[in-house]
Design a protein around this motif. Structure first.
Motif, mmCIF file in Angstrom:
data_model
loop_
_atom_site.group_PDB
_atom_site.id
_atom_site.type_symbol
_atom_site.label_atom_id
_atom_site.label_comp_id
_atom_site.label_asym_id
_atom_site.label_seq_id
_atom_site.Cartn_x
_atom_site.Cartn_y
_atom_site.Cartn_z
ATOM 1 N N LEU A 162 0.822 -1.205 0.000
ATOM 2 C CA LEU A 162 0.000 0.000 0.000
ATOM 3 C C LEU A 162 0.861 1.261 0.000
ATOM 4 C CD1 LEU A 162 -2.800 -1.047 2.507
ATOM 5 C CD2 LEU A 162 -3.096 -0.552 0.073
ATOM 6 N N ALA A 163 1.964 1.253 0.746
ATOM 7 C CA ALA A 163 2.845 2.416 0.749
ATOM 8 C C ALA A 163 3.358 2.700 -0.660
ATOM 9 C CB ALA A 163 4.011 2.194 1.711
ATOM 10 N N ASP A 164 3.728 1.647 -1.382
ATOM 11 C CA ASP A 164 4.173 1.819 -2.763
ATOM 12 C C ASP A 164 3.055 2.378 -3.632
ATOM 13 O OD1 ASP A 164 5.954 1.058 -5.209
ATOM 14 O OD2 ASP A 164 4.039 0.029 -5.572
ATOM 15 N N ALA A 165 1.838 1.833 -3.487
ATOM 16 C CA ALA A 165 0.713 2.285 -4.312
ATOM 17 C C ALA A 165 0.351 3.735 -4.012
ATOM 18 C CB ALA A 165 -0.495 1.384 -4.086
ATOM 19 N N LEU A 166 0.548 4.164 -2.767
ATOM 20 C CA LEU A 166 0.244 5.536 -2.371
ATOM 21 C C LEU A 166 1.364 6.504 -2.718
ATOM 22 C CD1 LEU A 166 -1.287 4.742 1.124
ATOM 23 C CD2 LEU A 166 -2.523 5.824 -0.769
ATOM 24 N N SER A 182 -9.197 -7.804 7.079
ATOM 25 C CA SER A 182 -9.575 -6.565 6.398
ATOM 26 C C SER A 182 -9.172 -6.628 4.935
ATOM 27 C CB SER A 182 -8.910 -5.357 7.059
ATOM 28 O OG SER A 182 -7.503 -5.375 6.835
ATOM 29 N N VAL A 183 -9.819 -5.792 4.123
ATOM 30 C CA VAL A 183 -9.464 -5.707 2.711
ATOM 31 C C VAL A 183 -9.024 -4.297 2.371
ATOM 32 C CG1 VAL A 183 -11.037 -7.574 2.049
ATOM 33 C CG2 VAL A 183 -11.805 -5.208 1.893
ATOM 34 N N SER A 184 -8.024 -4.226 1.521
ATOM 35 C CA SER A 184 -7.590 -2.983 0.902
ATOM 36 C C SER A 184 -7.615 -3.242 -0.595
ATOM 37 C CB SER A 184 -6.192 -2.586 1.379
ATOM 38 O OG SER A 184 -6.159 -2.430 2.789
ATOM 39 N N VAL A 185 -7.861 -2.217 -1.388
ATOM 40 C CA VAL A 185 -8.062 -2.426 -2.824
ATOM 41 C C VAL A 185 -7.209 -1.445 -3.612
ATOM 42 C CG1 VAL A 185 -9.744 -2.547 -4.699
ATOM 43 C CG2 VAL A 185 -10.438 -3.166 -2.363
ATOM 44 N N VAL A 186 -6.463 -1.970 -4.581
ATOM 45 C CA VAL A 186 -5.632 -1.152 -5.458
ATOM 46 C C VAL A 186 -5.966 -1.496 -6.904
ATOM 47 C CG1 VAL A 186 -3.291 -0.564 -6.186
ATOM 48 C CG2 VAL A 186 -3.762 -1.064 -3.771
ATOM 49 N N ARG A 187 -6.188 -0.469 -7.702
ATOM 50 C CA ARG A 187 -6.398 -0.666 -9.135
ATOM 51 C C ARG A 187 -5.158 -0.150 -9.866
ATOM 52 N NH1 ARG A 187 -11.743 1.602 -10.562
ATOM 53 N NH2 ARG A 187 -12.373 -0.357 -9.606
ATOM 54 N N TYR A 188 -4.437 -1.053 -10.510
ATOM 55 C CA TYR A 188 -3.222 -0.674 -11.230
ATOM 56 C C TYR A 188 -3.573 -0.268 -12.663
ATOM 57 C CZ TYR A 188 -0.387 -2.510 -7.417
ATOM 58 O OH TYR A 188 0.200 -2.720 -6.188
ATOM 59 N N THR A 189 -2.869 0.747 -13.157
ATOM 60 C CA THR A 189 -2.995 1.161 -14.556
ATOM 61 C C THR A 189 -1.584 1.360 -15.106
ATOM 62 O OG1 THR A 189 -2.973 3.575 -14.270
ATOM 63 C CG2 THR A 189 -5.084 2.448 -13.894
ATOM 64 N N ASP A 190 -1.483 1.673 -16.381
ATOM 65 C CA ASP A 190 -0.171 1.872 -16.988
ATOM 66 C C ASP A 190 0.545 3.105 -16.452
ATOM 67 O OD1 ASP A 190 -0.418 -0.398 -18.554
ATOM 68 O OD2 ASP A 190 -1.295 0.691 -20.251
ATOM 69 N N THR A 191 -0.228 4.065 -15.912
ATOM 70 C CA THR A 191 0.381 5.314 -15.463
ATOM 71 C C THR A 191 0.490 5.441 -13.949
ATOM 72 O OG1 THR A 191 -1.789 6.375 -15.630
ATOM 73 C CG2 THR A 191 -0.277 6.625 -17.505
ATOM 74 N N VAL A 195 -5.710 3.819 -5.201
ATOM 75 C CA VAL A 195 -6.013 3.126 -3.954
ATOM 76 C C VAL A 195 -7.483 3.379 -3.623
ATOM 77 C CG1 VAL A 195 -5.453 2.879 -1.516
ATOM 78 C CG2 VAL A 195 -3.637 3.362 -3.179
ATOM 79 N N LEU A 196 -8.295 2.310 -3.704
ATOM 80 C CA LEU A 196 -9.740 2.442 -3.524
ATOM 81 C C LEU A 196 -10.179 2.218 -2.077
ATOM 82 C CD1 LEU A 196 -9.329 1.890 -6.620
ATOM 83 C CD2 LEU A 196 -11.569 0.803 -6.585
ATOM 84 N N ARG A 197 -9.516 1.333 -1.375
ATOM 85 C CA ARG A 197 -9.878 1.021 0.011
ATOM 86 C C ARG A 197 -8.602 0.756 0.810
ATOM 87 N NH1 ARG A 197 -15.244 -1.328 0.035
ATOM 88 N NH2 ARG A 197 -16.360 -0.260 -1.637
ATOM 89 N N ASN A 201 -13.191 -3.160 6.943
ATOM 90 C CA ASN A 201 -13.552 -4.315 7.768
ATOM 91 C C ASN A 201 -14.993 -4.779 7.600
ATOM 92 O OD1 ASN A 201 -11.207 -5.018 9.715
ATOM 93 N ND2 ASN A 201 -11.271 -2.782 9.732
ATOM 94 N N GLY A 202 -15.709 -4.256 6.618
ATOM 95 C CA GLY A 202 -17.082 -4.741 6.474
ATOM 96 C C GLY A 202 -17.917 -3.981 5.472
ATOM 97 N N GLY A 203 -17.324 -3.048 4.759
ATOM 98 C CA GLY A 203 -18.078 -2.279 3.779
ATOM 99 C C GLY A 203 -18.457 -3.109 2.566
ATOM 100 N N GLU A 204 -19.424 -2.593 1.794
ATOM 101 C CA GLU A 204 -19.834 -3.307 0.585
ATOM 102 C C GLU A 204 -18.674 -3.336 -0.400
ATOM 103 O OE1 GLU A 204 -20.208 -1.879 -2.581
ATOM 104 O OE2 GLU A 204 -19.422 0.039 -1.838
ATOM 105 N N LEU A 205 -18.636 -4.350 -1.248
ATOM 106 C CA LEU A 205 -17.540 -4.498 -2.194
ATOM 107 C C LEU A 205 -17.989 -4.419 -3.657
ATOM 108 C CD1 LEU A 205 -15.459 -7.334 -0.484
ATOM 109 C CD2 LEU A 205 -14.994 -4.884 -0.517
ATOM 110 N N ALA A 206 -19.286 -4.297 -3.887
ATOM 111 C CA ALA A 206 -19.770 -4.269 -5.266
ATOM 112 C C ALA A 206 -19.154 -3.116 -6.050
ATOM 113 C CB ALA A 206 -21.294 -4.166 -5.292
#
Length: 242
Positions: A162-166, A182-191, A195-197, A201-206
């Motif tokens: 996460l530190a790298d993604a941020l 817990s979940v953390s979410v990262v969306r990688y792109t070419d550029t 960091v989405l989450r 610890n319990g939020g919706e994931l849709a």
């Protein structure tokens, strides 16, 4: 490129024991942790998963087992996502470790911390980031830019990713909290990564399932003015698990 869900293993027999378990043998999920693992099946119901990648340690394998079974997926085991090799610190009580000079280095200057007979935290970040980006590229190439996949690893490893993604220096990674299950979410792109989450610890994931980019924009473009959010019904039915 794709979207990765960074899942910390569920609560284990070592959590709260006052001992630095590291890669010690015999660390499994406690009953509460097993329940956390079971609830992931329902929590991830709205999310299609193109693959599951796991640390080789038992507590991670046990965490993803119910979800993998429900989806008919075979987790891919990745050694470079394993727990930190704490070397001679492994199995020692935390109340003793806090008296070691290295403890303050780990807290204040982790990029310089190298555990005796073990590995350094900078090396942990390098191997973990290389692994997550390689798997993300592989899954994105096979399933497209809207693919979502799951990675199960350990607290310090996920914090380093996460530190790298941020775009943060590793010396700031102790500011990030990652709880068991817990979940953390990262969306990688070419550029850049998005960091989405963090430590959800319990939020919706849709809503983490990517929608198609707006006409005229690229997947790596940031939204000028800030995101307006994405209604759940904007996800095409083909993105939902069957």
């Amino acid at each position: 490129m794709a979207t990765v869900v960074l899942l910390r293993h569920a609560r284990s027999t070592a959590n709260g024991s006052g001992v630095l378990a590291g890669r010690s043998a015999g660390v499994e999920l406690e009953p509460g942790g097993q329940q956390q693992a079971e609830t992931l099946v329902e929590r991830f119901a709205p999310v299609p998963l193109a693959g599951i990648v796991s640390s080789p340690l038992t507590r991670c394998r046990q965490t993803v087992a119910p979800l993998a079974g429900a989806r008919g997926l075979e987790p891919l085991i990745e050694a470079d996502l394993s727990e930190v090799d704490y070397g001679a610190w492994t199995g020692r009580e935390l109340k003793a470790l806090v008296k070691e000079p290295l403890w303050n280095v780990v807290q204040q200057h982790p990029s310089a911390a190298v555990f005796p007979d073990g590995e350094g935290l900078a090396a942990v970040q390098a191997r973990a980031v290389a692994a997550v980006r390689a798997h993300d590229a592989r899954i994105g190439a096979a399933h497209g830019d809207t693919a979502v996949w799951l990675l199960c690893s350990h607290g310090d490893v996920i914090k380093a990713i996460l530190a790298d993604a941020l775009g943060q220096h590793l010396d700031s990674f102790q500011r990030i909290v990652v709880d068991p299950a817990s979940v953390s979410v990262v969306r990688y792109t070419d550029t850049r990564p998005f960091v989405l989450r963090i430590n959800d610890n319990g939020g919706e994931l849709a809503s983490i399932v990517p929608a198609r980019p707006e006409p005229g924009t690229a997947p790596g473009d940031a939204t000028v003015g800030g995101s307006t959010g994405q209604p759940h019904n904007e996800h095409p039915d083909t993105n939902r698990p069957k």
